[in-house]
Write an enzyme that holds these catalytic residues in place. Structure first.
Site, PDB file in Angstrom:
ATOM      1  N   LYS A  52       5.030  -4.456   2.019  1.00 36.57           N
ATOM      2  CA  LYS A  52       4.194  -5.197   1.563  1.00 36.57           C
ATOM      3  C   LYS A  52       4.159  -6.539   1.341  1.00 36.57           C
ATOM      4  O   LYS A  52       3.475  -7.414   1.968  1.00 36.57           O
ATOM      5  CB  LYS A  52       3.537  -4.535   0.052  1.00 36.57           C
ATOM      6  CG  LYS A  52       3.030  -3.142   0.016  1.00 36.57           C
ATOM      7  CD  LYS A  52       2.889  -2.399  -1.297  1.00 36.57           C
ATOM      8  CE  LYS A  52       2.644  -1.138  -1.076  1.00 36.57           C
ATOM      9  NZ  LYS A  52       2.392  -0.330  -2.622  1.00 36.57           N
ATOM     10  N   GLN A  96       4.084  -1.108  -8.541  1.00 41.62           N
ATOM     11  CA  GLN A  96       4.553   0.043  -7.807  1.00 41.62           C
ATOM     12  C   GLN A  96       5.036   1.389  -8.569  1.00 41.62           C
ATOM     13  O   GLN A  96       5.726   1.063  -9.448  1.00 41.62           O
ATOM     14  CB  GLN A  96       5.763  -0.360  -6.866  1.00 41.62           C
ATOM     15  CG  GLN A  96       6.166   0.612  -5.875  1.00 41.62           C
ATOM     16  CD  GLN A  96       5.028   0.771  -4.552  1.00 41.62           C
ATOM     17  OE1 GLN A  96       4.340  -0.006  -4.312  1.00 41.62           O
ATOM     18  NE2 GLN A  96       4.962   1.852  -4.239  1.00 41.62           N
ATOM     19  N   ASP A 119      -4.866  -2.633  -6.641  1.00 35.98           N
ATOM     20  CA  ASP A 119      -4.651  -1.158  -6.250  1.00 35.98           C
ATOM     21  C   ASP A 119      -5.768  -0.413  -6.686  1.00 35.98           C
ATOM     22  O   ASP A 119      -5.953   0.464  -6.191  1.00 35.98           O
ATOM     23  CB  ASP A 119      -3.163  -0.518  -7.314  1.00 35.98           C
ATOM     24  CG  ASP A 119      -2.040  -0.490  -6.158  1.00 35.98           C
ATOM     25  OD1 ASP A 119      -2.431  -0.361  -4.794  1.00 35.98           O
ATOM     26  OD2 ASP A 119      -1.117  -0.619  -6.920  1.00 35.98           O
TER      27      ASP A 119
HETATM   28  N1  GUN Z   1       3.107   4.381  -5.100  1.00 39.92           N
HETATM   29  C1  GUN Z   1       2.635   5.354  -4.065  1.00 39.92           C
HETATM   30  N2  GUN Z   1       1.625   4.915  -3.587  1.00 39.92           N
HETATM   31  C2  GUN Z   1       1.352   3.671  -4.401  1.00 39.92           C
HETATM   32  C3  GUN Z   1       0.427   2.567  -4.024  1.00 39.92           C
HETATM   33  O1  GUN Z   1      -0.585   2.682  -3.140  1.00 39.92           O
HETATM   34  N3  GUN Z   1       0.456   1.537  -4.956  1.00 39.92           N
HETATM   35  C4  GUN Z   1       1.332   1.550  -5.933  1.00 39.92           C
HETATM   36  N4  GUN Z   1       1.256   0.487  -6.636  1.00 39.92           N
HETATM   37  N5  GUN Z   1       2.351   2.506  -6.067  1.00 39.92           N
HETATM   38  C5  GUN Z   1       2.371   3.589  -5.047  1.00 39.92           C
END
Ligand code: GUN
Length: 294
Positions: A52, A96, A119
């Site tokens: 990311k 995350q 998110d």
């Molecule tokens: N863990 C698995 N998928 C995601 C996501 O799309 N965002 C976040 N923050 N954590 C995750």
């Protein structure tokens, strides 16, 4: 059969975003700034967050990675979130998941300011999504909608079967596919671990979206001819390779692809779209931030 190519589509989207950022720079405007908080040392989470942050750099965004130890308390994480909420330089941030067991995930996600919740996990944003209001759509479902849109997959009047009711993928996907408009206007069935006779349900589906995390769960005999197959599974299966694992989806691709009209591969399908759409949400956050506060 058409492959829904997430690698190519995400590259196109990132180029579009980069062009927007180049315009911002040329106009002397502030560029979008994304922060990512990671708690602990989970290998997959570190890989995702690293991707990311690198993706931000490639499109010209600013990025900040906040790394906290596995022993971080809930209060300490809430303090970090408060700082990010109040930091005017940051347009959006993510926490995350998963978080260590001493931390209440729902409490933490509710502490993120909805305007910075790129998110789309905050109940305010999830509620807005359910009510067809403009908001941040969670990145993986947003990526699936974008693939459907760019490949012109028909969803109106179709029977969409979603497998898995996670808050990140299955649940939002079931809402989005039933919304008014395109992509949407589907008749949706949400299946989960208590669903009986799942084959009977999936074999009636025009569109199957599987977000289960069980490698090769969806077999050819479970889908009808010309079905659209979206595979959200990304399970790490240990092997003898240098990496020590390979990524496997929920779908028995070799056999299911022979029956499908459209299908996403794993890897290279939904996965790359998630990051592209997180960037898109961050661009939207920057734009809203600029309009509200300059
Ligand atoms: N863990 C698995 N998928 C995601 C996501 O799309 N965002 C976040 N923050 N954590 C995750």
């Amino acid at each position: 059969m058409t492959i829904l190519d997430g690698r190519k589509t995400s590259k196109d989207i990132k180029e579009e975003i980069k062009a927007e950022v180049d315009k911002m720079k040329a106009n002397g405007e502030k560029v979008p700034h994304l922060a990512a908080v990671i708690v602990g040392n989970d290998g997959a989470s570190l890989t995702y967050v690293g991707s990311k942050v690198r993706a931000c750099e490639r499109v010209g965004f600013e990025s900040t990675m906040v790394r906290l130890p596995n022993t971080t308390s809930e209060i300490e994480l809430l303090d970090t979130i408060e700082e990010l909420n109040n930091n005017d330089d940051i347009d959006g941030f993510i926490i995350q998941l998963p978080l260590p067991p001493q931390i209440n995930t729902q409490k933490v996600l509710m502490a993120v300011h909805p305007d910075k919740d790129v998110d789309g996990f905050h109940p305010t944003n999830f509620g807005k999504m359910s009510l067809d209001m403009s908001t941040f759509i969670p990145a993986t479902p947003f990526g699936i909608l974008e693939l459907i849109d760019r490949y012109g997959v028909e969803t109106k009047g179709k029977h969409t079967v979603v497998i898995g009711r996670s808050h990140i993928v299955g649940r939002p996907m079931s809402i989005l596919m039933g919304r008014k408009g395109f992509p949407g206007n589907s008749t949706v069935t949400l299946t989960h671990s208590h669903t009986k006779n799942i084959t009977q349900i999936t074999s009636q589906a025009d569109i199957v979206i599987s977000a289960l995390g069980i490698p090769n769960f969806l077999k050819a005999e479970m889908v009808k001819d010309d079905a659209v197959i979206i595979d959200v599974g990304i399970t790490r299966v240990p092997d003898d390779s240098e990496k020590g694992y390979h990524i496997t989806g929920d779908v028995d691709f070799e056999n299911v692809s022979k029956k499908a009209s459209f299908i996403t591969p794993v890897p290279g399908g939904v996965g790359p779209m998630t990051i592209a759409m997180l960037l898109k949400n961050t661009l939207i956050a920057r734009e809203r931030h600029r309009k509200n506060r300059g």
